[in-house]
Scaffold this motif. Structure first.
Motif, PDB file in Angstrom:
ATOM      1  N   PHE A  95     -40.040 -27.713  -8.666  1.00 32.73           N
ATOM      2  CA  PHE A  95     -41.002 -26.474  -8.523  1.00 32.73           C
ATOM      3  C   PHE A  95     -41.387 -25.887  -9.833  1.00 32.73           C
ATOM      4  N   SER A  96     -42.504 -25.399  -9.986  1.00 33.50           N
ATOM      5  CA  SER A  96     -42.944 -24.736 -11.172  1.00 33.50           C
ATOM      6  C   SER A  96     -43.834 -23.322 -10.897  1.00 33.50           C
ATOM      7  N   VAL A  97     -43.731 -22.311 -11.609  1.00 35.15           N
ATOM      8  CA  VAL A  97     -44.180 -20.989 -11.657  1.00 35.15           C
ATOM      9  C   VAL A  97     -44.567 -20.456 -13.034  1.00 35.15           C
ATOM     10  N   PRO A  98     -45.620 -19.631 -13.007  1.00 36.78           N
ATOM     11  CA  PRO A  98     -46.144 -19.190 -14.252  1.00 36.78           C
ATOM     12  C   PRO A  98     -45.236 -18.241 -14.605  1.00 36.78           C
ATOM     13  N   ALA A  99     -44.633 -18.217 -16.031  1.00 34.70           N
ATOM     14  CA  ALA A  99     -43.425 -16.933 -16.217  1.00 34.70           C
ATOM     15  C   ALA A  99     -44.005 -15.478 -16.381  1.00 34.70           C
ATOM     16  N   ASN A 100     -45.169 -15.567 -16.690  1.00 38.46           N
ATOM     17  CA  ASN A 100     -45.824 -14.254 -16.847  1.00 38.46           C
ATOM     18  C   ASN A 100     -46.363 -13.581 -15.417  1.00 38.46           C
ATOM     19  N   LYS A 101     -46.068 -14.492 -14.378  1.00 37.06           N
ATOM     20  CA  LYS A 101     -46.416 -13.752 -12.896  1.00 37.06           C
ATOM     21  C   LYS A 101     -45.231 -13.525 -12.167  1.00 37.06           C
ATOM     22  N   LEU A 102     -44.005 -13.815 -12.906  1.00 39.37           N
ATOM     23  CA  LEU A 102     -42.522 -13.671 -11.894  1.00 39.37           C
ATOM     24  C   LEU A 102     -42.638 -12.254 -11.503  1.00 39.37           C
ATOM     25  N   GLY A 103     -42.350 -11.937 -10.374  1.00 41.07           N
ATOM     26  CA  GLY A 103     -42.290 -10.626  -9.776  1.00 41.07           C
ATOM     27  C   GLY A 103     -43.614 -10.446  -9.053  1.00 41.07           C
ATOM     28  N   LYS A 104     -44.661 -11.120  -9.040  1.00 43.24           N
ATOM     29  CA  LYS A 104     -45.764 -10.932  -8.713  1.00 43.24           C
ATOM     30  C   LYS A 104     -46.667 -12.358  -7.944  1.00 43.24           C
ATOM     31  N   LEU A 105     -45.912 -13.096  -7.785  1.00 43.26           N
ATOM     32  CA  LEU A 105     -46.454 -14.800  -7.608  1.00 43.26           C
ATOM     33  C   LEU A 105     -46.903 -14.671  -6.284  1.00 43.26           C
TER      34      LEU A 105
END
Length: 582
Positions: A528-538
């Motif tokens: 899985f991957s997620v944008p680091a700058n959106k952690l907490g508001k994914l």
């Protein structure tokens, strides 16, 4: 004639007449003293804790002064008296100094014996000052209260509203000095959700000071550091939530070797593919893996053959010239006591050799095998010159080697789950052994994750799989932690939003791609991957999910820093597989 006395009224009765005399209540007769004339003195503040003393008014002459009590000092605790005059009263053989004082509480005045007073302000204050908003935590060993403050600077009132909560992070925006019994105390105006009020500075601690380290020892080129207290910011489980990441969690994998591993006697030359079998419909999830190079298995100087068959993590240097691969022996009883070492590959030169005419994907594996048997060729020696094998040391499970691009330092986690104390080590890029060790405690109920990554700004990350469910976090959900990790300070915070499901059953790795700003969570056959700058508001759309086939152990995903090129480190047998877009 006779007297009749009733209810304090004297009645004189005589024949044919009536006379009434009314007598008013009076104070008891005051004692008479001799005193000096009042003189001015420098204005000064005092407080009192007396429960018996009084203030007085003077009447009469200096030689015959009467003193009349007008205020009880016990009614003026937690307030300030200001003196302006003094006089001496002679009581028998004693000479007693009296100050003429005025109360800041209500303006009351009077003369009071100086022995009842202590120098200093009491429940007076300075005007509040605004500060830059900053985060604070409750000091663990203090009970701590949040107060409401009313009144003026001359006379303030404090009322305890609630206790400080160890599970909240407070934002400080103002400070104010309040005097109590002559001492100045700093109060901080803090908020946390609907909670707001003033807290004594000693009861809260700035998050910027949490996790600062101290040197505990120096020996053999290794400096040890330790923190005191918890380095994990407080949080409440009810504030945590998850974003839906379902549908792509892989079950436990039964690992198998490549199909030609046995038939080639491990000297594989064919390009293998781990195909994408399922993914979300976004650009970040559509890729597969192809063999880039087969890694070595044998190397002389170790305790047994096939010692290099268990690589656990890898990291590129900042300029991508070198690839560092971390191995362990995996023969010790506990993870934290496993023996490990690092091999530094000159990735630039190796690729030149791999791209040369007549090269083979098994080039490194064959060169190290022949070196183990003492039969190297000229090409083997060129390959071996691209490898630097570091010394063995107690390294732990070593599945977390990561480069901090901001500091250009390599770090890995040695111990993370067998006790509340976590141990991380910094690896020297030249000696390939640790030169710094940092011990810290996140929280008594939270253990350090087994994986680690850094973004370009130097922020450290790890993720964990939930083993004991919260009402807001089901079993096997993902929690992200973000913070600072180095020799000067260690501090992490739980990101208040995680993923509802982890990629797979075995947590293997974490990496950061500096070219797209995404964090990658690696389990076997699922990433899985997620944008680091959106952690907490994914949102669910931010979570890219990819599944693969091949029944290989996914040890780590490592990205280069100067290009959008990634490699999968896998076992059975050990190899690097390149990320290839679909």
């Amino acid at each position: 004639m006779h007297w009749a006395i009733k209810a304090g009224i004297g009645v004189l009765v005589s024949a044919g007449s009536f006379t009434a005399i009314v007598s008013q209540p009076t104070h008891a007769s005051a004692a008479t003293y001799r005193r000096t004339a009042a003189t001015k003195v420098a204005s000064k503040q005092y407080y009192t804790k007396s429960n018996t003393g009084k203030t007085y008014t003077f009447s009469g002459s200096l030689k015959k002064t009467k003193m009349h009590a007008n205020h009880a000092l016990k009614s003026y605790h937690n307030s300030t008296w200001t003196r302006t005059k003094q006089a001496y009263v002679y009581k028998g053989n004693r000479k007693v100094r009296y100050y003429y004082v005025k109360s800041a509480k209500n303006g009351a005045t009077g003369w009071v014996a100086s022995s009842y007073l202590k120098a200093g302000k009491d429940y007076q204050a300075k005007t509040a000052k605004k500060t830059t908003a900053s985060a604070y935590d409750k000091v663990a060993s203090h009970t701590g209260k949040i107060y409401q403050i009313s009144g003026t600077n001359n006379y303030v009132k404090l009322k305890a509203k609630t206790s400080l909560n160890a599970n909240l992070v407070y934002t400080r925006t103002k400070t104010r000095v309040i005097y109590k019994r002559g001492r100045a105390y700093t109060y901080n105006y803090v908020t946390a959700g609907s909670t707001h009020g003033w807290a004594v500075s000693g009861d809260i601690v700035s998050e910027s000071s949490i996790g600062k380290t101290k040197v505990t020892s120096k020996a053999n080129g290794l400096t040890s550091y330790a923190t005191s207290g918890n380095v994990l910011s407080p949080y409440r489980s009810q504030d945590f939530s998850t974003v839906n990441s379902s549908g792509y969690t892989m079950g436990k994998i039964t690992y198998t070797y490549d199909s030609d591993y046995s038939t080639t006697n491990s000297f594989q030359t064919a390009v293998h593919t781990l195909p994408l079998t399922k993914s979300t419909n976004d650009a970040y999830s559509k890729y597969h893996f192809q063999t880039a190079v087969y890694l070595p298995i044998d190397y002389p100087g170790f305790s047994r053959k096939s010692i290099l068959g268990n690589p656990q993590s890898a990291a590129f240097s900042k300029d991508d010239h070198y690839l560092y691969v971390m191995y362990n022996d995996n023969q010790q009883a506990s993870d934290e006591n496993q023996t490990g070492w690092v091999i530094r590959y000159d990735w630039t030169k190796l690729n030149q050799l791999l791209n040369a005419s007549g090269s083979s994907l098994s080039m490194i594996r064959r060169a190290t095998n022949r070196y183990y048997r003492g039969t190297t060729t000229a090409l083997d020696r060129q390959v071996l010159a691209c490898m630097k094998v570091g010394p063995q040391f107690k390294a732990g499970h070593v599945q977390s080697l990561a480069l901090n691009p901001k500091t250009n330092q390599l770090w890995f986690i040695k111990a993370y789950k067998n006790s509340t104390t976590a141990t991380v080590q910094r690896l020297s890029m030249s000696t390939l052994k640790p030169n710094a060790i940092v011990n810290f405690t996140l929280k008594s109920t939270v253990h350090m994750g087994s994986v680690l990554s850094f973004d370009n700004s130097g922020n450290a990350y790890f993720w964990t799989q939930t083993k004991s469910a919260w009402p807001t976090a089901p079993v096997n959900s993902v929690k992200f932690y973000k913070g600072t990790l180095g020799v000067n300070r260690v501090h992490f915070s739980l990101v208040k939003q995680g993923l509802s499901q982890a990629p797979g059953q075995v947590l293997q790795s974490m990496s950061y791609n500096s070219n797209n700003g995404r964090l990658y969570l690696v389990s076997d056959e699922s990433i899985f991957s997620v944008p680091a700058n959106k952690l907490g508001k994914l949102s669910t759309a931010d979570v890219s999910r990819s599944n693969f086939s091949g029944k290989r152990e996914f040890e780590g995903l490592v990205w280069q820093h100067t290009s959008n090129t990634g490699y999968l480190l896998t076992n059975k047998g050990p190899e690097l597989m390149k990320v290839v877009a679909n």
